[in-house]
Design an enzyme around this catalytic site. Structure first.
Site, PDB file in Angstrom:
ATOM      1  N   LYS A  72      16.974  47.815   7.817  1.00 14.31           N
ATOM      2  CA  LYS A  72      16.425  49.058   8.380  1.00 14.31           C
ATOM      3  C   LYS A  72      16.829  50.237   7.493  1.00 14.31           C
ATOM      4  O   LYS A  72      17.971  50.290   7.011  1.00 14.31           O
ATOM      5  CB  LYS A  72      16.962  49.250   9.806  1.00 14.31           C
ATOM      6  CG  LYS A  72      16.398  50.450  10.554  1.00 14.31           C
ATOM      7  CD  LYS A  72      16.957  50.531  11.977  1.00 14.31           C
ATOM      8  CE  LYS A  72      16.324  51.668  12.771  1.00 14.31           C
ATOM      9  NZ  LYS A  72      16.785  51.710  14.182  1.00 14.31           N
ATOM     10  N   SER A 147      13.030  51.960  17.695  1.00 11.90           N
ATOM     11  CA  SER A 147      12.800  52.493  16.362  1.00 11.90           C
ATOM     12  C   SER A 147      12.840  51.456  15.245  1.00 11.90           C
ATOM     13  O   SER A 147      12.302  51.711  14.164  1.00 11.90           O
ATOM     14  CB  SER A 147      13.827  53.579  16.063  1.00 11.90           C
ATOM     15  OG  SER A 147      15.137  53.048  16.005  1.00 11.90           O
ATOM     16  N   SER A 171      16.552  50.162  20.494  1.00 14.70           N
ATOM     17  CA  SER A 171      15.776  50.075  19.261  1.00 14.70           C
ATOM     18  C   SER A 171      15.808  48.742  18.529  1.00 14.70           C
ATOM     19  O   SER A 171      15.054  48.563  17.570  1.00 14.70           O
ATOM     20  CB  SER A 171      16.206  51.164  18.285  1.00 14.70           C
ATOM     21  OG  SER A 171      15.575  52.362  18.626  1.00 14.70           O
TER      22      SER A 171
HETATM   23  N1  GLN Z   1      13.670  54.891  22.229  1.00 22.68           N
HETATM   24  C1  GLN Z   1      14.991  55.434  22.316  1.00 22.68           C
HETATM   25  C2  GLN Z   1      15.021  56.814  21.733  1.00 22.68           C
HETATM   26  O1  GLN Z   1      14.013  57.272  21.270  1.00 22.68           O
HETATM   27  C3  GLN Z   1      15.983  54.528  21.645  1.00 22.68           C
HETATM   28  C4  GLN Z   1      16.073  54.708  20.191  1.00 22.68           C
HETATM   29  C5  GLN Z   1      17.143  53.885  19.552  1.00 22.68           C
HETATM   30  O2  GLN Z   1      17.687  52.952  20.152  1.00 22.68           O
HETATM   31  N2  GLN Z   1      17.480  54.239  18.325  1.00 22.68           N
HETATM   32  O3  GLN Z   1      16.024  57.460  21.749  1.00 22.68           O
END
Ligand code: GLN
Length: 486
Positions: A72, A147, A171
């Site tokens: 990532k 994400s 994410s």
């Molecule tokens: N969807 C969540 C957010 O937008 C989680 C994102 C994540 O785990 N990095 O904060």
């Protein structure tokens, strides 16, 4: 059949028997990546030459010897770009390896490619990437989740056998669910965060995405462990997460089914797939116990207060002085900061910095930040109470399957609410994973559904064991998306 579609253990036996070499395998992956990327778009970049050199030198007897691992774009790999899919970090190259990368290299693995994500890990669709969206391999008109959408899509598309993602509020698990692969969020402190672009430091964890629970366990074995460079990493006896896998039944396992995780408003087809999976666990011998996690309804608000507060502090370092983008011809220092940040951050990130700064500001701190910290404790206690009577919790990963790109539009509240099933685990610091549990049908396309298992903090071994038994009793994980390759 391309080598790219083999499972991790098949690849490892292929290497060890000499049937094919790490270089041949890497080249097969690269051919598939080159063919699929114009449609999937999981990678931001990849550099074949150093990967090939590493493959040539690989010791295939090491735990991940010769295995390419997708990374990532939030995780530092020395000398490679690390933009966190943000313009604010355009051109930034990491000067050092994250601890997880150093550990992968020591185990013989080859970090390969930068995988797309929502900008600075904020989002759940990968549409917030400053560079381009990633598409779901099961239906390329749809989002892969986020994400860590690039990580999930690349694994599902068989472009890479395993990838690393990061999970602050879901994410890893949510994109794994939407793309039909397995994703593990380790307990807080299990894996070092050193070298991970920080979003919300008290919630972030790095973890693996792969095509099976076993493959995730193999990667977790390598990346887990104490790191003096991360003061929140725990000093624990090393565990072998592969050792307990391979059980054929769930006899003696008590699984909690939280009533708050089966709610109106979730897609009924997703709910049916999850209910069927829970019945399967019961057939395998598990005892299903109805439980309650009464503070669940506060999890989303608590998360969006605490995560934005931490993000607003963490992102203060992106000021045009130290890293990446810098505004041109500033009138003075303040102008440099302001324009760098105005030009560099996307809308979602700006919204969160504003919200996070607000909840920390004097006069509002007690009302929002402090109160959210207290609710966080209540959420953690909900889990502690549940785990006093069950081995693990079983529930959906996401209330919906993959949406079409752009389908949600600007309905931010709905987007935030869709994180409901994943974020409490981060607030509580417990471990969780998502494993495929079927499909819903939309016309001629099949969209994967994820089953989530949550475990007590540091109970990964048991969690992986349970998920592995369920996974092998069904054949969901082995199904591949319908992608055309030449
Ligand atoms: N969807 C969540 C957010 O937008 C989680 C994102 C994540 O785990 N990095 O904060």
């Amino acid at each position: 059949m391309s080598l790219a579609t083999l499972s991790l253990s098949e690849v490892q036996s292929g290497f060890r028997s000499g049937a094919f070499s790490p270089v041949e395998y890497l080249e097969a992956l690269e051919a598939r990546i080159a063919a699929l990327e114009p449609t999937v778009g999981a990678f931001l970049s990849r550099d074949l030459a150093p990967a090939r050199a590493a493959a040539q030198a690989a010791d295939v007897h090491l735990p991940l010897g010769g295995i390419p691992v997708g990374i990532k774009d939030a995780i530092s790999v020395r000398g490679e770009t690390c933009s966190c899919a943000s313009k604010v970090l355009a051109g930034y190259r990491a000067p050092y390896d994250a601890t997880v990368i150093a550990r992968l290299r020591a185990a013989g693995a080859i970090p390969f490619g930068r995988l797309n994500m929502d900008e600075l890990a904020m989002g759940s669709s990968t549409e917030n990437s400053a560079w381009h969206p990633t598409r779901n391999p099961w239906d390329v008109t749809r989002i892969p989740g986020g994400s860590s959408g690039g990580s999930a899509a690349s694994v599902a598309a068989r472009e890479i056998p395993v990838a690393l993602g990061s999970d602050t509020g879901g994410s890893i698990r949510q994109p794994a669910a939407l793309c039909g692969c397995v994703g593990v969020k380790p307990s807080y402190g299990r894996v070092s965060r050193y070298g991970l672009g920080a979003f919300a430091s008290s919630l972030d964890q790095i973890g693996p995405l792969a095509r099976s629970v076993r493959d995730c366990a193999a990667v977790l074995n390598v990346i887990a462990g104490h790191d003096p460079r991360d003061s929140t990493s725990l000093d624990l006896e090393p565990e072998d997460f592969l050792a307990g896998l391979g059980r054929d039944d769930l006899k003696g396992v008590r699984l909690g089914k939280p009533k708050e995780y089966f709610i109106d408003g979730m897609d009924a087809r997703v709910r049916n797939a999850v209910e069927a999976a829970i019945r399967r666990c019961e057939e395998l011998g598990a005892e299903i116990v109805e439980i309650s996690l009464p503070h669940t309804e506060y999890a989303v608000s608590t998360y969006y207060i605490l995560s934005t507060a931490e993000a607003s502090a963490n992102l203060a370092r992106l000021d045009g002085i130290r890293y990446g983008h810098r505004a041109q011809n500033p009138a003075n220092l303040l102008d440099l900061y302001e324009r760098t940040r105005a030009e560099g951050f996307g809308n979602e990130v700006k919204r969160r910095i504003i919200l996070g700064t607000h909840v920390l500001s004097s006069g509002y701190y007690d009302a929002y930040y402090l109160r959210a910290q207290k609710v966080r404790t209540l959420i953690r206690r909900d889990f502690e109470a549940a785990f006093a009577s069950v081995d693990a919790i079983v529930c959906p990963t996401s209330p919906e399957a993959a949406l079409r790109l752009g389908e949600r539009g600007q309905d931010l509240l709905k987007t935030y609410l869709a994180d409901i099933f994943t974020i409490a685990a981060n607030l509580a610091g417990i471990c969780g994973l998502s494993v495929p549990c079927g499909f819903i049908e939309e016309g001629s396309v099949r969209l994967p559904v994820g089953l989530q298992f949550l475990g007590r903090a540091l109970d990964e071994a048991k969690l992986l064991r349970i998920a592995d038994t369920y996974e092998r009793a069904e054949a969901w994980s082995s199904q591949a998306p319908p992608l055309e390759t030449p």
